[in-house]
Design an enzyme around this catalytic site. Structure first.
Site, PDB file in Angstrom:
ATOM      1  N   GLU A  75       9.480   5.827  -5.627  1.00 37.47           N
ATOM      2  CA  GLU A  75       8.755   4.061  -6.097  1.00 37.47           C
ATOM      3  C   GLU A  75       9.242   4.345  -7.302  1.00 37.47           C
ATOM      4  OE1 GLU A  75       4.735   3.460  -5.884  1.00 37.47           O
ATOM      5  OE2 GLU A  75       4.655   1.541  -6.442  1.00 37.47           O
ATOM      6  N   HIS A  76       8.433   5.169  -8.179  1.00 39.69           N
ATOM      7  CA  HIS A  76       8.756   5.663  -9.559  1.00 39.69           C
ATOM      8  C   HIS A  76       9.306   7.125  -9.621  1.00 39.69           C
ATOM      9  CE1 HIS A  76       4.568   4.140  -8.338  1.00 39.69           C
ATOM     10  NE2 HIS A  76       5.095   3.191  -9.898  1.00 39.69           N
TER      11      HIS A  76
HETATM   12  P1  NAD Z   1      -5.841  -2.276  -0.464  1.00 37.60           P
HETATM   13  O1  NAD Z   1      -5.859  -4.267  -0.762  1.00 37.60           O
HETATM   14  O2  NAD Z   1      -4.737  -1.894  -0.531  1.00 37.60           O
HETATM   15  O3  NAD Z   1      -6.312  -2.031   1.378  1.00 37.60           O
HETATM   16  C1  NAD Z   1      -7.493  -2.220   1.097  1.00 37.60           C
HETATM   17  C2  NAD Z   1      -7.507  -3.416   2.646  1.00 37.60           C
HETATM   18  O4  NAD Z   1      -7.444  -2.764   3.375  1.00 37.60           O
HETATM   19  C3  NAD Z   1      -9.240  -4.363   3.199  1.00 37.60           C
HETATM   20  O5  NAD Z   1      -9.456  -4.872   2.232  1.00 37.60           O
HETATM   21  C4  NAD Z   1      -9.178  -3.932   4.532  1.00 37.60           C
HETATM   22  O6  NAD Z   1      -9.511  -4.896   5.065  1.00 37.60           O
HETATM   23  C5  NAD Z   1      -8.091  -3.468   4.772  1.00 37.60           C
HETATM   24  N1  NAD Z   1      -7.940  -2.279   5.739  1.00 37.60           N
HETATM   25  C6  NAD Z   1      -9.400  -0.633   5.436  1.00 37.60           C
HETATM   26  N2  NAD Z   1      -8.965   0.426   6.553  1.00 37.60           N
HETATM   27  C7  NAD Z   1      -8.281  -0.587   7.829  1.00 37.60           C
HETATM   28  C8  NAD Z   1      -7.920  -0.116   8.920  1.00 37.60           C
HETATM   29  N3  NAD Z   1      -8.705   0.743   9.505  1.00 37.60           N
HETATM   30  N4  NAD Z   1      -7.457  -0.951   9.025  1.00 37.60           N
HETATM   31  C9  NAD Z   1      -7.022  -2.513   9.064  1.00 37.60           C
HETATM   32  N5  NAD Z   1      -7.300  -2.815   7.994  1.00 37.60           N
HETATM   33  C10 NAD Z   1      -7.791  -1.564   6.965  1.00 37.60           C
HETATM   34  O7  NAD Z   1      -7.013  -1.174  -1.291  1.00 37.60           O
HETATM   35  P2  NAD Z   1      -6.141   0.059  -1.125  1.00 37.60           P
HETATM   36  O8  NAD Z   1      -6.792   0.731   0.336  1.00 37.60           O
HETATM   37  O9  NAD Z   1      -6.757   1.157  -2.780  1.00 37.60           O
HETATM   38  O10 NAD Z   1      -4.681   0.685  -1.468  1.00 37.60           O
HETATM   39  C11 NAD Z   1      -3.429  -0.225  -2.594  1.00 37.60           C
HETATM   40  C12 NAD Z   1      -2.253   0.326  -2.161  1.00 37.60           C
HETATM   41  O11 NAD Z   1      -1.542   0.216  -2.777  1.00 37.60           O
HETATM   42  C13 NAD Z   1      -2.827   2.401  -2.898  1.00 37.60           C
HETATM   43  O12 NAD Z   1      -1.751   2.777  -1.720  1.00 37.60           O
HETATM   44  C14 NAD Z   1      -1.401   2.073  -4.274  1.00 37.60           C
HETATM   45  O13 NAD Z   1      -1.355   3.236  -4.319  1.00 37.60           O
HETATM   46  C15 NAD Z   1      -0.574   1.233  -3.567  1.00 37.60           C
HETATM   47  N6  NAD Z   1      -0.396   0.384  -4.622  1.00 37.60           N
HETATM   48  C16 NAD Z   1       1.035   0.834  -4.690  1.00 37.60           C
HETATM   49  C17 NAD Z   1       1.982  -0.241  -5.641  1.00 37.60           C
HETATM   50  C18 NAD Z   1       3.195  -0.544  -5.799  1.00 37.60           C
HETATM   51  O14 NAD Z   1       3.998  -1.291  -6.051  1.00 37.60           O
HETATM   52  N7  NAD Z   1       4.067   0.079  -4.541  1.00 37.60           N
HETATM   53  C19 NAD Z   1       1.121  -0.878  -6.921  1.00 37.60           C
HETATM   54  C20 NAD Z   1      -0.189  -0.647  -6.642  1.00 37.60           C
HETATM   55  C21 NAD Z   1      -0.651   0.205  -6.022  1.00 37.60           C
END
Ligand code: NAD
Length: 438
Positions: free
Chosen positions: A329-330
């Site tokens: 990705e990066h």
């Molecule tokens: P998120 O908003 O993606 O996920 C949180 C949600 O996941 C919760 O609202 C919940 O409803 C759901 N959840 C939690 N456990 C669960 C389960 N067991 N089963 C089903 N649903 C479930 O937030 P996060 O968890 O902080 O993740 C953010 C992700 O985004 C990180 O992995 C980060 O690396 C990624 N990210 C990627 C990029 C990109 O461009 N690729 C950019 C920014 C962030």
């Protein structure tokens, strides 16, 4: 003690894909988990959203839409330094994304025959802003700015509800929405949020497309619902790969590996180097930096996971083959003549050149987009851009003579495909053979 695995590819001809670190839980396995959740939202709408939110976010919602007054309040209460930073981030992103817009183009294919490619924005998009382990007002900017610059008419943002903020998304996320003039915001996260946009639920009308980064469940829901709704690339748990040689600064390398590991316990941090001395120094710097960083437990787990590691290669040439196979990705390039090395990379979501372009700059304020393909998808997809929200539509405009000139070719190909009515649709206009004329 920081445990990060070493993978030694020196002197081997093996396909690096087999040896490279990757997460054990992949998106395809997660699809099975999210399928019933998405079906529940499809059949029971808001009731399912409320139940799933209680189950996964620990919040009992009274409604899914964020009231306008909450957006106004979040902006009024926003720390001035964060507001200034968001405004700078928005300005820089706008500069870059405005330049991405492609002009409509007309090609005169033959006298009297033209094909115009017209770029038409998607009508309605749902923008996902993560908010589980961390909160991402920066992802509001990265989603909304390209959609606005593309001219999308209707856009809605969704982000997980936060217990400590009364079941609303984080106030900084709401403030970023208000700064950008977004009025339709939902407090729903995870796979259920993607399903909400795909099928519509209560006040949330179905969207034509959903974009934005998220965790494994969000990426899996996008894969599962692709087709029912348009998606951008799968932008799941974050990854950084760094291609570095003996000229790299071990402290910068360590700081950048940690900065991405901070996102998620399944985030991937990979160093590819031809210098074992640098690898040792980076490990030393990790041992000093990790305990001192705020999310040290999360970082330690991410760095010691099977998705992270230090890959040893013979030289920068082999390193390039490895990072192309990994398709991060990066990708940071910290080698002598970094710009020349970066110019040779084929597969990466975004490339960061030299000592002073760390991924964190791109996360917030380089002007580039931080919603980028993960899990190897960078070998076929790019990051979020204005183009993501535009469809190129061909407008075909031929006159009678132009059609007559090419009619025999259309008829020949129609016959070759055993679809004679295709040819007849042309000869009906140009006075050629008609089936009923014998
Ligand atoms: P998120 O908003 O993606 O996920 C949180 C949600 O996941 C919760 O609202 C919940 O409803 C759901 N959840 C939690 N456990 C669960 C389960 N067991 N089963 C089903 N649903 C479930 O937030 P996060 O968890 O902080 O993740 C953010 C992700 O985004 C990180 O992995 C980060 O690396 C990624 N990210 C990627 C990029 C990109 O461009 N690729 C950019 C920014 C962030």
């Amino acid at each position: 003690m920081i445990v990060i695995s070493r993978i030694d590819l020196r002197g081997t001809q093996q396909d690096p894909r087999q040896a490279l670190p990757r997460a054990e839980t992949d998106v395809s396995a997660a699809v099975e988990h999210v399928r019933p959740l998405c079906e529940d939202v499809e059949h029971r709408g808001v009731d399912a959203l409320i139940e799933l939110t209680e189950r996964f976010d620990g919040v009992r919602l009274t409604g899914i839409r964020v009231p306008g007054a909450a957006l106004d309040k979040a902006l009024a209460d926003l720390d001035p330094a964060v507001r200034a930073a968001l405004e700078e981030s928005i300005d820089r992103a706008r500069k870059v994304h405005r330049d991405q817009r492609r002009a409509d183009h007309t090609t005169r294919v033959a006298p009297g025959g033209t094909v115009t490619e017209k770029w038409i924005p998607v009508d309605r998009v749902g923008l996902y802003v993560p908010g589980g382990r961390a909160v991402y007002p920066s992802s509001v900017v990265m989603n909304v700015v390209p959609a606005q610059e593309a001219g999308v008419r209707s856009l809605a943002v969704t982000s997980p509800p936060q217990k400590e903020f009364g079941g609303l998304p984080h106030p900084t996320v709401l403030a970023a929405c208000a700064l950008l003039g977004v009025e339709e915001v939902y407090s729903v996260g995870g796979a259920q949020a993607v399903a909400m946009f795909a099928h519509g639920a209560g006040e949330c009308a179905r969207a034509d497309m959903v974009t934005g980064p998220g965790n494994l469940w969000v990426a899996a829901a996008k894969r599962h619902l692709k087709g029912t709704i348009g998606i951008d690339a799968e932008a799941g748990p974050t990854e950084i790969a760094i291609l570095a040689d003996s000229t790299a600064d071990a402290d910068y390398v360590a700081a950048d590996l940690i900065s991405q590991a901070e996102h998620d316990v399944v985030a991937a941090s990979v160093l590819v180097t031809d210098d074992t001395d640098l690898a040792d120094r980076v490990e030393e710097r990790l041992a000093e930096r990790v305990p001192a960083t705020r999310h040290s437990d999360r970082v330690r787990e991410a760095l010691s996971g099977p998705q992270s590691g230090i890959v040893l290669v013979d030289d920068v040439e082999q390193g390039l083959a490895v990072v192309d196979a990994y398709a991060a990705e990066h990708l940071e390039i910290m080698t002598a003549d970094a710009a020349a090395t970066a110019a040779r990379v084929r597969n990466a979501g975004a490339i960061f050149v030299g000592d002073f372009s760390p991924v964190s700059l791109g996360d917030y304020a380089a002007g580039s987009n931080h919603v980028l393909p993960t899990g190897g998808c960078a070998c076929h997809s790019g990051g979020l851009s204005v183009q993501t929200f535009l469809r190129g539509v061909h407008i075909v405009d031929y006159g009678r003579d132009a059609l007559a000139d090419v009619a025999h070719h259309v008829v020949a190909l129609a016959e070759a495909e055993d679809l004679p009515a295709h040819g007849e649709a042309v000869t009906a206009r140009t006075g050629g053979h008609r089936p009923d004329a014998g």
